[in-house]
Design a protein around this motif. Structure first.
Motif, PDB file in Angstrom:
ATOM      1  N   GLY A   1      -9.223  -4.814 -18.308  1.00 26.76           N
ATOM      2  CA  GLY A   1      -9.432  -4.286 -19.537  1.00 26.76           C
ATOM      3  C   GLY A   1      -8.307  -3.503 -19.839  1.00 26.76           C
ATOM      4  N   TYR A   2      -8.319  -2.250 -20.424  1.00 28.43           N
ATOM      5  CA  TYR A   2      -7.236  -1.421 -20.948  1.00 28.43           C
ATOM      6  C   TYR A   2      -7.355  -0.111 -20.488  1.00 28.43           C
ATOM      7  CZ  TYR A   2     -10.156  -1.338 -25.157  1.00 28.43           C
ATOM      8  OH  TYR A   2     -10.937  -1.450 -26.243  1.00 28.43           O
ATOM      9  N   GLY A   3      -6.487   0.650 -20.273  1.00 26.23           N
ATOM     10  CA  GLY A   3      -6.578   2.015 -19.690  1.00 26.23           C
ATOM     11  C   GLY A   3      -6.913   2.058 -17.902  1.00 26.23           C
ATOM     12  N   PHE A   4      -7.184   3.048 -17.719  1.00 30.92           N
ATOM     13  CA  PHE A   4      -7.378   3.165 -16.077  1.00 30.92           C
ATOM     14  C   PHE A   4      -6.289   2.321 -15.634  1.00 30.92           C
ATOM     15  CE2 PHE A   4     -11.912   3.499 -17.551  1.00 30.92           C
ATOM     16  CZ  PHE A   4     -11.862   4.979 -17.493  1.00 30.92           C
ATOM     17  N   LEU A   5      -6.785   1.421 -14.788  1.00 29.05           N
ATOM     18  CA  LEU A   5      -5.826   0.606 -13.650  1.00 29.05           C
ATOM     19  C   LEU A   5      -5.147  -0.672 -14.379  1.00 29.05           C
ATOM     20  CD1 LEU A   5      -7.782   0.849 -10.490  1.00 29.05           C
ATOM     21  CD2 LEU A   5      -6.056   2.175 -10.850  1.00 29.05           C
ATOM     22  N   ALA A   6      -5.264  -0.774 -15.558  1.00 28.87           N
ATOM     23  CA  ALA A   6      -4.661  -2.046 -16.213  1.00 28.87           C
ATOM     24  C   ALA A   6      -3.392  -2.216 -16.137  1.00 28.87           C
ATOM     25  CB  ALA A   6      -5.263  -2.001 -17.599  1.00 28.87           C
ATOM     26  N   GLU A   7      -2.531  -1.347 -16.160  1.00 28.68           N
ATOM     27  CA  GLU A   7      -1.018  -1.320 -15.961  1.00 28.68           C
ATOM     28  C   GLU A   7      -0.329  -0.849 -14.656  1.00 28.68           C
ATOM     29  OE1 GLU A   7       1.002  -1.460 -20.121  1.00 28.68           O
ATOM     30  OE2 GLU A   7      -0.391   0.277 -20.167  1.00 28.68           O
ATOM     31  N   ASN A   8      -1.470  -0.827 -13.627  1.00 26.08           N
ATOM     32  CA  ASN A   8      -1.157   0.009 -12.588  1.00 26.08           C
ATOM     33  C   ASN A   8      -0.697  -1.163 -11.515  1.00 26.08           C
ATOM     34  OD1 ASN A   8      -1.623   0.686  -9.522  1.00 26.08           O
ATOM     35  ND2 ASN A   8      -2.264   2.711 -10.589  1.00 26.08           N
ATOM     36  N   THR A   9       0.716  -1.075 -10.835  1.00 24.42           N
ATOM     37  CA  THR A   9       1.453  -1.971 -10.113  1.00 24.42           C
ATOM     38  C   THR A   9       0.609  -2.182  -8.855  1.00 24.42           C
ATOM     39  OG1 THR A   9       3.338  -1.426 -11.399  1.00 24.42           O
ATOM     40  CG2 THR A   9       3.336  -2.542  -9.271  1.00 24.42           C
ATOM     41  N   ALA A  10       0.213  -0.937  -8.306  1.00 31.19           N
ATOM     42  CA  ALA A  10      -0.340  -0.988  -6.853  1.00 31.19           C
ATOM     43  C   ALA A  10      -1.879  -1.382  -6.943  1.00 31.19           C
ATOM     44  CB  ALA A  10      -0.527   0.497  -6.424  1.00 31.19           C
ATOM     45  N   PHE A  11      -2.268  -1.648  -7.978  1.00 34.20           N
ATOM     46  CA  PHE A  11      -3.630  -2.308  -8.145  1.00 34.20           C
ATOM     47  C   PHE A  11      -3.675  -3.800  -8.271  1.00 34.20           C
ATOM     48  CE2 PHE A  11      -7.209  -3.418 -11.036  1.00 34.20           C
ATOM     49  CZ  PHE A  11      -8.325  -3.604  -9.915  1.00 34.20           C
ATOM     50  N   ALA A  12      -2.359  -4.150  -9.049  1.00 36.13           N
ATOM     51  CA  ALA A  12      -2.198  -5.571  -9.162  1.00 36.13           C
ATOM     52  C   ALA A  12      -1.791  -6.260  -7.858  1.00 36.13           C
ATOM     53  CB  ALA A  12      -1.150  -6.004 -10.312  1.00 36.13           C
ATOM     54  N   ARG A  13      -1.080  -5.418  -6.936  1.00 40.03           N
ATOM     55  CA  ARG A  13      -0.326  -5.798  -5.857  1.00 40.03           C
ATOM     56  C   ARG A  13      -1.869  -6.050  -4.778  1.00 40.03           C
ATOM     57  NH1 ARG A  13       4.851  -3.008  -6.382  1.00 40.03           N
ATOM     58  NH2 ARG A  13       6.343  -4.958  -6.980  1.00 40.03           N
ATOM     59  N   ARG A  14      -2.452  -5.111  -4.861  1.00 40.11           N
ATOM     60  CA  ARG A  14      -3.708  -4.962  -3.995  1.00 40.11           C
ATOM     61  C   ARG A  14      -4.874  -6.051  -4.263  1.00 40.11           C
ATOM     62  NH1 ARG A  14      -6.368  -5.329  -0.379  1.00 40.11           N
ATOM     63  NH2 ARG A  14      -7.685  -3.854   0.876  1.00 40.11           N
ATOM     64  N   CYS A  15      -4.901  -6.543  -5.328  1.00 44.61           N
ATOM     65  CA  CYS A  15      -5.782  -7.454  -5.628  1.00 44.61           C
ATOM     66  C   CYS A  15      -5.181  -8.757  -5.229  1.00 44.61           C
ATOM     67  CB  CYS A  15      -5.866  -7.680  -7.322  1.00 44.61           C
ATOM     68  SG  CYS A  15      -7.047  -6.654  -8.149  1.00 44.61           S
ATOM     69  N   ALA A  16      -3.923  -9.017  -5.291  1.00 46.17           N
ATOM     70  CA  ALA A  16      -3.178 -10.080  -4.562  1.00 46.17           C
ATOM     71  C   ALA A  16      -3.424 -10.331  -3.091  1.00 46.17           C
ATOM     72  CB  ALA A  16      -1.731 -10.180  -4.882  1.00 46.17           C
ATOM     73  N   GLU A  17      -3.154  -9.169  -2.486  1.00 42.52           N
ATOM     74  CA  GLU A  17      -3.347  -9.004  -1.106  1.00 42.52           C
ATOM     75  C   GLU A  17      -4.818  -9.325  -0.494  1.00 42.52           C
ATOM     76  OE1 GLU A  17      -2.500  -4.907   0.086  1.00 42.52           O
ATOM     77  OE2 GLU A  17      -0.367  -5.129  -0.482  1.00 42.52           O
ATOM     78  N   ALA A  18      -5.709  -8.958  -1.436  1.00 39.37           N
ATOM     79  CA  ALA A  18      -7.176  -9.164  -0.992  1.00 39.37           C
ATOM     80  C   ALA A  18      -7.857 -10.596  -1.335  1.00 39.37           C
ATOM     81  CB  ALA A  18      -8.229  -8.385  -1.690  1.00 39.37           C
ATOM     82  N   GLY A  19      -6.634 -11.524  -2.095  1.00 42.34           N
ATOM     83  CA  GLY A  19      -6.983 -12.775  -2.526  1.00 42.34           C
ATOM     84  C   GLY A  19      -7.806 -12.939  -3.759  1.00 42.34           C
ATOM     85  N   LEU A  20      -7.566 -11.712  -4.679  1.00 39.71           N
ATOM     86  CA  LEU A  20      -8.187 -11.790  -5.903  1.00 39.71           C
ATOM     87  C   LEU A  20      -6.975 -12.011  -7.268  1.00 39.71           C
ATOM     88  CD1 LEU A  20     -10.245  -8.323  -5.252  1.00 39.71           C
ATOM     89  CD2 LEU A  20     -11.239 -10.417  -5.538  1.00 39.71           C
ATOM     90  N   VAL A  21      -7.876 -12.661  -8.042  1.00 40.91           N
ATOM     91  CA  VAL A  21      -6.911 -13.015  -9.072  1.00 40.91           C
ATOM     92  C   VAL A  21      -7.036 -11.824 -10.141  1.00 40.91           C
ATOM     93  CG1 VAL A  21      -6.262 -14.568 -11.178  1.00 40.91           C
ATOM     94  CG2 VAL A  21      -7.125 -15.546  -9.119  1.00 40.91           C
ATOM     95  N   PHE A  22      -5.894 -11.149 -10.321  1.00 42.40           N
ATOM     96  CA  PHE A  22      -5.448 -10.273 -11.445  1.00 42.40           C
ATOM     97  C   PHE A  22      -5.571 -10.764 -12.715  1.00 42.40           C
ATOM     98  CE2 PHE A  22      -2.952  -6.926 -13.736  1.00 42.40           C
ATOM     99  CZ  PHE A  22      -3.643  -5.942 -13.531  1.00 42.40           C
ATOM    100  N   VAL A  23      -6.394 -10.438 -13.388  1.00 47.37           N
ATOM    101  CA  VAL A  23      -6.171 -11.066 -14.890  1.00 47.37           C
ATOM    102  C   VAL A  23      -5.280 -10.344 -15.730  1.00 47.37           C
ATOM    103  CG1 VAL A  23      -7.453 -11.918 -16.938  1.00 47.37           C
ATOM    104  CG2 VAL A  23      -8.685 -11.773 -14.747  1.00 47.37           C
ATOM    105  N   GLY A  24      -4.231 -10.519 -15.344  1.00 49.73           N
ATOM    106  CA  GLY A  24      -2.962  -9.895 -16.238  1.00 49.73           C
ATOM    107  C   GLY A  24      -1.589 -10.307 -15.591  1.00 49.73           C
ATOM    108  N   PRO A  25      -0.462  -9.735 -15.932  1.00 49.45           N
ATOM    109  CA  PRO A  25       0.739 -10.280 -15.356  1.00 49.45           C
ATOM    110  C   PRO A  25       1.079  -9.995 -13.876  1.00 49.45           C
ATOM    111  CG  PRO A  25       1.109  -8.349 -16.764  1.00 49.45           C
ATOM    112  CD  PRO A  25      -0.286  -8.439 -16.737  1.00 49.45           C
ATOM    113  N   PRO A  26       2.228 -10.333 -13.459  1.00 51.94           N
ATOM    114  CA  PRO A  26       2.555 -10.287 -12.107  1.00 51.94           C
ATOM    115  C   PRO A  26       2.778  -8.702 -11.912  1.00 51.94           C
ATOM    116  CG  PRO A  26       3.735 -12.250 -12.984  1.00 51.94           C
ATOM    117  CD  PRO A  26       2.933 -11.672 -13.928  1.00 51.94           C
ATOM    118  N   ALA A  27       2.953  -8.086 -10.702  1.00 55.80           N
ATOM    119  CA  ALA A  27       2.924  -6.943 -10.483  1.00 55.80           C
ATOM    120  C   ALA A  27       4.435  -6.507 -11.039  1.00 55.80           C
ATOM    121  CB  ALA A  27       2.713  -6.490  -9.117  1.00 55.80           C
ATOM    122  N   GLU A  28       5.350  -7.518 -10.817  1.00 56.28           N
ATOM    123  CA  GLU A  28       6.776  -7.260 -10.846  1.00 56.28           C
ATOM    124  C   GLU A  28       7.178  -7.290 -12.507  1.00 56.28           C
ATOM    125  OE1 GLU A  28       6.047  -8.836  -7.265  1.00 56.28           O
ATOM    126  OE2 GLU A  28       5.633  -9.863  -9.042  1.00 56.28           O
ATOM    127  N   ALA A  29       6.200  -7.711 -13.490  1.00 53.61           N
ATOM    128  CA  ALA A  29       6.323  -7.569 -14.780  1.00 53.61           C
ATOM    129  C   ALA A  29       5.507  -6.253 -15.235  1.00 53.61           C
ATOM    130  CB  ALA A  29       5.830  -8.710 -15.453  1.00 53.61           C
TER     131      ALA A  29
END
Length: 663
Positions: free
Chosen positions: A76-104
């Motif tokens: 969504g937006y707010g909370f963890l939507a632009e949190n790099t650590a969250f995007a990376r943790r999703c990738a580590e867990a095998g989850l698709v983060f519906v958003g840009p790569p953590a690097e972006a």
């Protein structure tokens, strides 16, 4: 497409994502804090999971996804939507983060790095530099200058500096705010563009190298750097400027390897239409519905398809903008009290229009329901009302009508303020800039005085509810009638935000009554009106001297809530002679100190029986990370102190009663 998607958010955006998932046949998983256990998004989702640590609980969200079989997470937006650590943790867990790569996210989350990156790609940027930059301020940047946290957003920590003398204190203040709010005290200093327009470009990118834009949104109507009204397209841009800004936004997205939906924000000098990159929001925006209404596209669906590895279904040449759309954000806040957050239990609710093709001109994205409680735990936005028209003028008229038909009782909102804004001559003319709202605030904020017809309606309703629906004996009807004399008057003592008024009623409102109202300022004597009342559920039809008005009505104990044409009023009944009469306890309310917003008592600075001076701090209340110091309205003695530190309080809850000193 995914079988199951977890939504790591709440409120209207969670419900909006659920709608698209349901249409696509995708199973939805909601998460919730303890405060949101009964929230609408929890009830609407296919599955709901409690988050022990709330919506910022990264591990809790990952565990919920694993437990429910979700393959993707939409932030969504707010909370963890632009949190790099969250995007990376999703990738580590095998989850698709519906958003840009953590690097972006990381590249665009740092304002200094973002400016350097897009400037290298040829995108115009506002002259500026990272602090320290005293020499640049006088040479390349100049004054006025704007200081802002590099890691921040939402206007927090921004400080305008107009001279070198103001610079040291401004830097210190901005640095403190940046460290407290974002955990990073790094500052960015930029040239301040006077009276700018805020225009953003919606971009979409897939994993196959395709990047397009969907036109712009005008977001210039703001207060304290927070958007209020957004529209698409902008009334400023012509086709050539739109194409140039769109191409710049696409290059900005390409420069960081962007994937998904994002927004590139520009500051635009209205007189010249010169534009400068400001920042990129690496997520879905609150205002995305106006883009959806003029393009006919579902941005959430496109996010999901891109996240699933699909190509974008259209090229830049195939993007078409049709008509005009305008969005208004409905907040639980009180414009007459400096836009302080409000709260309470929703007693009655009417929201016009339905989302989707059923209502092509009005759409409401809402996260509230009757019986729900609006507290101070989260952002005070309740809903968004969006209107479409074949042209800008018709879209604004449709939005005004939709706002007039929106009623929220039990919680004070900004709806009347929004109506005043969308009908203001400068807004209608498209003469916008980010300072317009602040300049015209006195014209836009409704006055505190409660209209006489509203006071009459509340008193008639109270009188009507005293009368049995079908009395067994006519002598049991408490209408004040007695043999040989006219019926007696019943006085209802009602308190609104502008004081206490005595409204007298005689007779039966359902069959015919009289109402006596206090005289207006400058009038001689009270006014007596012929009255009649009809009820239909939450509807109330009141006739006063032949003039009929329809209200939405609800009761909450001794408080009557009335709504009409986007305005709402709360009128509280006082019981004459009651020992607990708050108004009588402090000289008609002069010494009663109430909470200006729902929140938590942070500190009690006095004790019962203590003598205080007028203006002396009594209690500090915190809500939405905002502290408000409540002071003594008169000099006197603290007669009552019913609250303690750590206690949750509603708006207008009594915090203290000060007994004024004898003259």
């Amino acid at each position: 497409m995914f079988h199951t998607v977890l939504i790591a958010n709440r409120g209207e955006i969670a419900l909006r994502i659920i709608r698209t998932l349901r249409r696509l046949g995708v199973r939805s998983v909601a998460v919730h804090s303890d405060a949101d256990a009964g929230a609408p998004h929890v009830r609407e989702a296919d599955v709901a999971v409690r988050l022990p640590g709330g919506y910022l609980d990264i591990e809790g969200i990952v565990e919920a996804a694993a437990a429910t079989g979700a393959r993707a997470v939409h932030p969504g937006y707010g909370f963890l939507a632009e949190n790099t650590a969250f995007a990376r943790r999703c990738a580590e867990a095998g989850l698709v983060f519906v958003g840009p790569p953590a690097e972006a996210i990381e590249a665009m989350g740092d304002k200094i790095r973002a400016k350097e990156t897009v400037a290298a790609a040829g995108v115009p940027v506002v002259p500026g530099a990272a602090e320290p930059a005293d020499d640049l301020l006088t040479a390349e940047i100049g004054f006025p200058a704007l200081i802002k946290p590099s890691a921040g957003g939402g206007g927090k920590g921004m400080v305008l500096v107009r001279s070198a003398a103001e610079l040291p204190d401004a830097l210190a203040s901005a640095r403190r705010t940046a460290a407290a709010a974002f955990g990073d005290a790094t500052l960015l200093i930029e040239r301040f563009v006077e009276n700018p327009r805020h225009i953003e470009i919606q971009v979409l990118a897939d994993t196959h190298g395709n990047v397009i834009h969907l036109g712009e949104r005008e977001c210039s109507l703001q207060r304290r750097h927070q958007k209020i009204i957004e529209e698409a397209p902008s009334p400023l841009l012509d086709e050539e400027t739109r194409a140039r800004m769109g191409a710049a936004a696409v290059e900005a997205a390409r420069s960081v390897g962007y994937v998904g939906a994002g927004t590139v924000e520009f500051i635009v000098q209205g007189a010249t239409a010169d534009y400068y990159f400001m920042e990129m929001n690496t997520r879905l925006q609150v205002e995305h519905p106006v883009t959806e209404m003029v393009t006919g596209l579902d941005l959430v669906e496109l996010q999901l398809r891109v996240a699933a590895g699909e190509r974008l279904p259209l090229t830049q040449d195939e993007v078409r903008l049709r008509g005009h759309a305008v969005e208004a954000r409905v907040y639980a806040e009180d414009p007459a009290r400096g836009f302080l957050p409000t709260g309470g239990r929703i007693l009655a609710l009417h929201e016009p229009g339905l989302p989707g093709p059923e209502s092509p001109t009005i759409r409401v994205d809402s996260g509230i329901a009757v019986g729900g409680r609006v507290g101070s735990d989260y952002d005070p936005m309740l809903s968004k009302v969006i209107a479409w028209g074949p042209d800008r003028a018709s879209a604004l008229r449709t939005l005004d009508g939709a706002l007039a038909a929106t009623t929220v009782l039990g919680v004070t909102t900004n709806i009347a303020f929004l109506r005043a804004l969308v009908t203001h001559p400068e807004v209608v003319a498209g003469d916008l800039d980010t300072g317009l709202v602040e300049r015209r605030l006195d014209e836009l904020v409704p006055g505190a005085a409660t209209p006489g017809d509203v006071l009459a309606a509340a008193a008639l309703l109270l009188q009507h509810e005293r009368v049995p629906a079908a009395p067994a004996d006519p002598w049991d009807v408490p209408d004040g009638w007695r043999p040989g004399s006219p019926a007696a008057w019943t006085t209802w003592r009602l308190e609104s935000r502008d004081g206490v008024a005595g409204i007298a009623v005689r007779g039966l409102p359902a069959s015919g009554a009289e109402v006596r109202l206090p005289a207006h300022e400058g009038e001689e004597g009270d006014r007596t009106l012929r009255a009649r009342l009809e009820r239909d559920g939450t509807g109330l039809l009141v006739t006063l001297d032949g003039v009929r008005r329809r209200y939405t009505a609800a009761r909450d104990g001794d408080t009557v809530w009335l709504g009409r044409d986007g305005d709402t009023w709360a009128l509280t009944r006082h019981h004459l002679g009651d020992p607990g009469d708050r108004a009588g306890a402090a000289g008609a309310g002069d010494g009663v100190v109430r909470s200006p917003m729902p929140g938590t008592v942070l500190l009690v600075k006095v004790t019962a029986g203590e003598r205080v001076e007028e203006g002396q701090p009594l209690v500090i209340v915190e809500a939405m990370k905002m502290e408000h110091t409540v002071t003594a309205p008169v000099a006197g003695t603290v007669a009552e102190l019913p609250v303690r530190a750590g206690q949750a309080v509603d708006m207008d809850a009594v915090l203290a009663v000060v007994r004024p000193e004898e003259p």
